[in-house]
Motif scaffolding. Structure first.
Motif, mmCIF file in Angstrom:
data_model
loop_
_atom_site.group_PDB
_atom_site.id
_atom_site.type_symbol
_atom_site.label_atom_id
_atom_site.label_comp_id
_atom_site.label_asym_id
_atom_site.label_seq_id
_atom_site.Cartn_x
_atom_site.Cartn_y
_atom_site.Cartn_z
ATOM 1 N N GLN A 205 0.835 -1.192 0.000
ATOM 2 C CA GLN A 205 0.000 0.000 0.000
ATOM 3 C C GLN A 205 0.872 1.245 0.000
ATOM 4 O O GLN A 205 1.823 1.349 0.767
ATOM 5 N N ASN B 225 -3.716 3.757 -2.650
ATOM 6 C CA ASN B 225 -3.339 2.727 -3.614
ATOM 7 C C ASN B 225 -2.989 1.403 -2.962
ATOM 8 O O ASN B 225 -2.405 1.365 -1.869
ATOM 9 N N CYS B 226 -3.318 0.339 -3.647
ATOM 10 C CA CYS B 226 -3.029 -1.016 -3.178
ATOM 11 C C CYS B 226 -2.604 -1.832 -4.397
ATOM 12 O O CYS B 226 -3.261 -1.774 -5.443
ATOM 13 N N SER B 227 -1.513 -2.565 -4.259
ATOM 14 C CA SER B 227 -1.081 -3.448 -5.352
ATOM 15 C C SER B 227 -0.801 -4.839 -4.809
ATOM 16 O O SER B 227 -0.416 -4.998 -3.645
ATOM 17 N N SER C 286 -3.705 -6.048 -13.728
ATOM 18 C CA SER C 286 -2.490 -5.300 -13.390
ATOM 19 C C SER C 286 -2.158 -5.383 -11.911
ATOM 20 O O SER C 286 -1.147 -4.833 -11.471
ATOM 21 N N ARG D 152 -3.905 -4.123 -9.213
ATOM 22 C CA ARG D 152 -4.042 -2.838 -8.538
ATOM 23 C C ARG D 152 -5.475 -2.564 -8.122
ATOM 24 O O ARG D 152 -6.423 -2.948 -8.813
ATOM 25 N N SER D 153 -5.578 -1.852 -6.996
ATOM 26 C CA SER D 153 -6.857 -1.342 -6.527
ATOM 27 C C SER D 153 -6.638 0.052 -5.966
ATOM 28 O O SER D 153 -5.555 0.359 -5.453
ATOM 29 N N THR D 154 -7.643 0.894 -6.094
ATOM 30 C CA THR D 154 -7.588 2.213 -5.492
ATOM 31 C C THR D 154 -8.839 2.439 -4.650
ATOM 32 O O THR D 154 -9.924 1.935 -4.984
#
Lengths: 115, 111
Positions: free
Chosen positions: B6, B22-24, B70, B72-74
């Motif tokens: 994060q 952001n979170c990946s 990808s 990813r999350s936001t």
């Protein structure tokens, strides 16, 4: 709204003593988890139960930690003997199923301080 | 092994600003992604759950998006308020019915 119950809320213990935490998941939730959260970090899984069976305890320090869920309902996590490094928040969570539609519900946690 | 990151680790904004957390995650084979809020010394409160087949979920001033391919999350928070100050954690549910967390973003909204 249904909740995951945990007790005690706070626990202070001396190192080398035994300590136990209790969790009662939401009624009907077959899956129960214990997580440990060190201050400033994300929670990390200690043990996962499906009904009364342990599914994953690979991250549980088995020399001092034990967990049980005898009747597949509530659960107890025990530490014996406690060490200074065990100071953390211990979180219990439950889930009603597996797969994409199911989320986790967490309890309020037990804050353990070992002195 | 699934890893969740994060960014940023901490964020301070004035009241009223819109913001993005952001979170990946490293393995796109997930069942869902869940955003949680944690107040100091408290447990986790679920904010939003996005299934792997979904692109976004909304609740009030919160909107979470997911780009599984990808990794990813936001989490978008509109018109931030001092009461939004907390730590926000993202977690992915993946193989073995496991839930893996990121390290969290500590948010402070100043009046």
């Amino acid at each position: 709204e249904a909740e995951v119950a945990q007790s005690p809320r706070y626990k202070i213990t001396e190192k080398s003593q035994a300590v136990a935490f209790w969790c009662d998941p939401i009624s009907g939730h077959a899956t129960l988890y214990w997580y440990r959260q060190i201050l400033g970090q994300g929670p990390e899984l200690l043990v996962q139960f499906q009904d009364e069976s342990v599914v994953d305890d690979s991250q549980l320090p088995k020399d001092r930690f034990s967990a049980e869920r005898l009747k597949g309902v509530d659960s107890t996590l025990k530490i014996q003997p406690a060490e200074l490094g065990d100071s953390a928040m211990y979180l219990c969570a439950s889930s009603s199923g597996q797969g994409a539609v199911y989320g986790y519900t967490f309890g309020s946690g037990t804050r353990l301080t070992v002195v | 092994k699934q890893e969740v990151t994060q960014i940023p680790a901490a964020l301070s904004v004035p009241e009223g600003e819109n913001l993005v957390l952001n979170c990946s995650f490293t393995d796109s084979a997930i069942y869902n992604l869940q955003w949680f809020r944690q107040d100091p010394g408290k447990g986790l409160t679920s904010l939003l759950l996005i299934q792997s087949s979904q692109r976004e979920q909304t609740s009030g001033r919160l909107n979470a998006s997911l780009d599984k391919s990808s990794g990813r999350s936001t989490l978008y928070i509109a018109a931030s308020q001092p009461g939004d100050s907390a730590t926000y954690l993202c977690a992915v549910r993946h193989a073995g019915n496991m839930l893996t967390f990121g390290g969290g973003t500590r948010l402070m909204v100043k009046p």
